[in-house]
Design a protein around this motif. Structure first.
Motif, PDB file in Angstrom:
ATOM      1  N   ASP A 193       0.736  -1.091  -0.008  1.00  0.00           N
ATOM      2  CA  ASP A 193      -0.221  -0.115  -0.016  1.00  0.00           C
ATOM      3  C   ASP A 193       0.843   1.258  -0.053  1.00  0.00           C
ATOM      4  O   ASP A 193       2.045   1.112  -0.169  1.00  0.00           O
ATOM      5  N   ALA A 194       0.280   2.430   0.270  1.00  0.00           N
ATOM      6  CA  ALA A 194       0.875   3.668  -0.052  1.00  0.00           C
ATOM      7  C   ALA A 194       2.043   3.805   1.118  1.00  0.00           C
ATOM      8  O   ALA A 194       2.837   4.759   1.109  1.00  0.00           O
ATOM      9  N   SER A 195       1.734   3.109   2.324  1.00  0.00           N
ATOM     10  CA  SER A 195       2.947   3.241   3.301  1.00  0.00           C
ATOM     11  C   SER A 195       4.070   2.504   3.253  1.00  0.00           C
ATOM     12  O   SER A 195       5.202   2.519   3.922  1.00  0.00           O
ATOM     13  N   ALA A 334      -1.010  -0.679  -6.381  1.00  0.00           N
ATOM     14  CA  ALA A 334      -0.268   0.219  -5.292  1.00  0.00           C
ATOM     15  C   ALA A 334       0.419   1.379  -5.786  1.00  0.00           C
ATOM     16  O   ALA A 334       1.167   1.025  -6.931  1.00  0.00           O
ATOM     17  N   PRO A 335       0.523   2.489  -5.304  1.00  0.00           N
ATOM     18  CA  PRO A 335       1.111   3.664  -5.800  1.00  0.00           C
ATOM     19  C   PRO A 335       2.627   3.224  -5.673  1.00  0.00           C
ATOM     20  O   PRO A 335       3.067   2.295  -4.801  1.00  0.00           O
ATOM     21  N   LEU A 336       3.632   3.875  -6.097  1.00  0.00           N
ATOM     22  CA  LEU A 336       5.059   3.896  -5.869  1.00  0.00           C
ATOM     23  C   LEU A 336       5.140   4.446  -4.355  1.00  0.00           C
ATOM     24  O   LEU A 336       4.305   5.212  -3.679  1.00  0.00           O
ATOM     25  N   PRO A 403      -8.575  -3.013 -11.056  1.00  0.00           N
ATOM     26  CA  PRO A 403      -8.247  -2.818  -9.576  1.00  0.00           C
ATOM     27  C   PRO A 403      -9.003  -2.143  -8.603  1.00  0.00           C
ATOM     28  O   PRO A 403      -9.505  -1.211  -8.848  1.00  0.00           O
ATOM     29  N   GLU A 404      -9.111  -2.893  -7.483  1.00  0.00           N
ATOM     30  CA  GLU A 404      -9.723  -2.236  -6.483  1.00  0.00           C
ATOM     31  C   GLU A 404      -9.388  -0.754  -6.325  1.00  0.00           C
ATOM     32  O   GLU A 404      -9.892   0.021  -5.695  1.00  0.00           O
ATOM     33  N   HIS A 405      -7.923  -0.573  -6.111  1.00  0.00           N
ATOM     34  CA  HIS A 405      -7.095   0.750  -5.649  1.00  0.00           C
ATOM     35  C   HIS A 405      -6.853   1.483  -7.083  1.00  0.00           C
ATOM     36  O   HIS A 405      -6.015   2.233  -7.100  1.00  0.00           O
ATOM     37  N   PHE A 406      -7.702   1.356  -8.013  1.00  0.00           N
ATOM     38  CA  PHE A 406      -7.535   2.067  -9.293  1.00  0.00           C
ATOM     39  C   PHE A 406      -7.233   3.568  -9.042  1.00  0.00           C
ATOM     40  O   PHE A 406      -6.357   4.178  -9.596  1.00  0.00           O
ATOM     41  N   LEU A 407      -8.198   4.156  -8.371  1.00  0.00           N
ATOM     42  CA  LEU A 407      -8.216   5.671  -8.275  1.00  0.00           C
ATOM     43  C   LEU A 407      -6.918   5.933  -7.435  1.00  0.00           C
ATOM     44  O   LEU A 407      -6.292   7.145  -7.903  1.00  0.00           O
TER      45      LEU A 407
END
Length: 475
Positions: A193-195, A334-336, A403-407
Motif C-alpha cells: 500500500d502507500a505506506s 498500489a502507488p510507488l 483493480p480495487e485501488h485504481f483511483l
C-alpha cells in the motif's frame, strides 16, 4: 491513452514488452484490446453546444491516428456526435499511422498545407511548439471562459512550452505497481500500500522470487539462472524507469535547463545501483534481456501469465488483464512509495490548433467537445482512453472495479506528485534511443552504473550542453 484503455502517448521504449508506439502500430490505431474489455458500454450523446447563431459552414481538417478499431469502436461515434452538435462544421480526418504522425504534421506544414489541428503526444508537443507551428490556447480558453482548473496541473503542463499552453489534454496516462494476490498469499506476504518503502518492496520481492526447485534468493542451492517466478519487475525504458529512479532518492536525468546530464552524480549513481542490484545481486527482478526473451516467447505481458509477482508498469496493462484466458485473475495495484522525492507519471495525447489554421475556431470547438462531459465519459466508460480530468477519473475505472485501488494508484497521487517532464526537446528521440540502449546494458549486468553514466555522457553529453544554442532557444 490511446490504446484502449491505456495511455498510448508517451513514447518510452519498453524492453521486455512492447512500447506504446509498437502496440499502436500492431493494432492499426491502438484499440485492438477494446473489443475484449468487459466494461465496454455506450454513452449517450453530448448536450448541444450550439449557440443558435447562423455560422458559416466549414471543413475542419484534423490529422489523426484514429484508425481500425479505435475508429469504428470509438472515434467514429464521437465525430458523429460532434458534427450533430456543430452542424456548420464538417470534421475532415487525415488518417496516418501513429508512429508517423509527427513527421506527417511537419511535412504538411512545410508544404503549406497544414491541418487545422492534430493530436500530439506529451513527448512530441515541445518539439513541434519550438518550431512555432502551434497556436497559443491560453487566449482561446480566456475568451471562452474555459475552466482550465478541471485538469490536473501536471497534466495541463504537458501541453505547455515556455510557459504558454499549446495543447489541451484529452487523456491521462500513469503507472503503478501491480501485484498478484494469489502469489502474495502463497508466500505469506501482505499486500502493498502507500505506506510501503522501497526496502519493503525489496524484502517482499525476495520472498516472492523462486527458482524451478522452489528455492528463494539467499537459500542454499538457489539457481539464479533458472528462475521460475520474479518478485518485482520494473520497466527499464528511459521514459518509465525515471519515476522509480527519481522516486528512490530524487536523482535526475537532466538539470532543469536541460543543459547538463545528472546521471553521473552521487544520487544518480546510488539510484542506478539500487535498481541494478535487484537484478544482479538480489535476483528478484529480470534482466532487460530476460524481459525481452519472455515477451518474444509469447507472453506479451508476463504479469498476466504469473511470471511476475509484482511489476511497476503502465496503466494500459489493465486492458490485458481483462482479456479472456489470462492466468492472473486476482490482482490489484498500489502507488510507488510516497518518498519525499516521489514523482508520478502523467502524460498522454493533447489536441492542438495549427498556427495559421484556416478554421481555428472550428478546431477549438472540437477541443472543447473532446474535453467536455460526455466525450470524456464516453472515452472512459468504453475503455478507450483514461479521462484527463480529475472529475471524470471514476469513468475510467473498469465496471468490475478491478483493480480495487485504481483511483488511489493511478489518479490520486497525481495531485500531489504528478510531473510534466521538462526534457522533451527536439533532440529527445535521439537522446532516448541512446539512453535506452545503455540502460538496457545496465539492467542486463553488462555495465556498471558508472560505466552507464559515462557512456551516456560520451554519446549525448555535448548535445545536451549545446542544444539550446543550436536551436535558437537561448541559454
Amino acid at each position: 491513452m490511446s490504446r484502449a484503455p491505456s495511455d498510448v502517448s508517451s513514447g518510452g521504449r519498453k524492453r521486455g514488452g512492447m512500447s506504446r508506439r509498437e502496440l499502436l502500430r500492431m493494432a492499426t490505431g491502438g484499440a485492438a484490446a477494446a473489443a475484449a474489455i468487459p466494461w465496454l458500454a455506450a454513452c449517450g450523446s453530448s448536450p448541444s453546444s450550439s449557440s443558435g447563431k447562423t455560422q458559416k459552414n466549414v471543413n475542419m481538417t484534423f490529422l489523426h491516428f484514429f484508425t481500425g478499431t479505435l475508429w469504428t469502436g470509438s472515434f467514429e461515434h464521437l465525430v458523429s456526435q460532434f458534427e450533430q452538435e456543430n452542424p456548420h462544421i464538417k470534421w475532415v480526418g487525415i488518417p496516418v499511422v501513429y508512429a508517423n504522425l509527427e513527421q506527417k504534421y511537419l511535412t504538411l506544414a512545410a508544404g503549406g498545407q497544414p491541418p487545422d489541428g492534430t493530436s500530439l503526444d506529451n513527448t512530441e508537443l515541445p518539439s513541434v511548439a519550438a518550431r512555432h507551428l502551434l497556436a497559443d490556447l491560453d487566449s482561446y480558453a480566456k475568451n471562452d471562459h474555459f475552466d482550465l482548473g478541471n485538469f490536473y496541473p501536471a497534466r495541463l503542463n504537458n501541453g505547455r512550452y515556455q510557459g504558454k499552453l499549446y495543447g489541451m489534454p484529452i487523456d491521462m496516462g500513469s503507472s503503478a505497481i501491480y501485484y498478484n494476490k494469489d502469489l502474495l498469499d502463497q508466500a505469506g506476504v501482505k499486500y502493498p500500500d502507500a505506506s510501503w518503502s522501497y526496502e519493503d518492496y525489496r524484502s517482499a520481492a525476495l520472498k516472492l522470487t523462486n527458482d524451478k526447485a522452489g528455492k528463494h534468493p539467499g537459500e542454499d542451492g538457489f539457481d539464479a539462472g533458472d528462475i521460475r517466478q520474479y518478485g518485482l519487475a520494473f520497466d527499464v525504458s528511459t521514459y518509465r524507469y525515471y519515476y522509480a529512479y527519481t522516486g528512490y532518492n530524487g536523482a535526475q536525468y537532466f538539470n532543469k535547463k536541460v543543459s547538463k546530464l545528472e546521471l553521473g552524480d552521487e544520487k544518480g549513481q546510488a539510484s542506478l545501483s539500487w535498481w541494478q542490484n535487484l537484478i544482479t545481486k538480489d535476483h528478484v527482478s529480470p534482466t532487460a534481456a530476460v524481459q525481452t526473451s519472455i515477451s518474444n516467447g509469447g507472453a506479451l505481458y508476463p504479469f498476466t501469465s504469473g511470471v511476475y509477482a509484482m511489476e511497476f508498469a503502465w496503466i494500459g496493462l489493465i486492458a490485458y488483464l481483462h482479456q479472456a484466458g489470462v492466468k492472473t485473475t486476482h490482482w490489484d495495484v498500489a502507488p510507488l512509495p510516497r518518498t519525499p522525492t516521489a514523482k508520478y507519471e502523467v502524460g498522454g495525447q493533447t489536441f492542438v490548433i495549427t498556427t495559421g489554421a484556416k478554421n481555428p475556431d472550428a478546431a477549438w470547438s472540437w477541443i472543447k467537445y473532446m474535453t467536455g462531459d460526455q466525450a470524456q465519459k464516453y472515452l472512459g466508460v468504453n475503455g478507450v482512453w483514461f479521462p484527463a480530468q480529475k472529475r471524470f477519473a471514476k469513468f475510467g475505472w473498469p465496471k468490475d472495479h478491478q483493480p480495487e485501488h485504481f483511483l488511489d494508484a493511478f489518479y490520486d497521487q497525481i495531485n500531489a506528485d504528478g510531473l510534466a517532464e521538462w526534457w522533451f526537446t527536439p533532440q529527445w528521440p535521439q537522446w532516448q534511443d541512446t539512453m535506452d540502449s545503455d540502460l538496457s546494458d545496465l539492467f542486463s549486468g553488462l555495465k556498471t552504473p558508472r560505466q552507464t553514466a559515462s557512456a551516456i555522457q560520451s554519446s549525448i553529453g555535448s548535445d545536451v550542453a549545446s542544444w539550446r544554442q543550436s536551436n535558437g532557444a537561448g541559454g
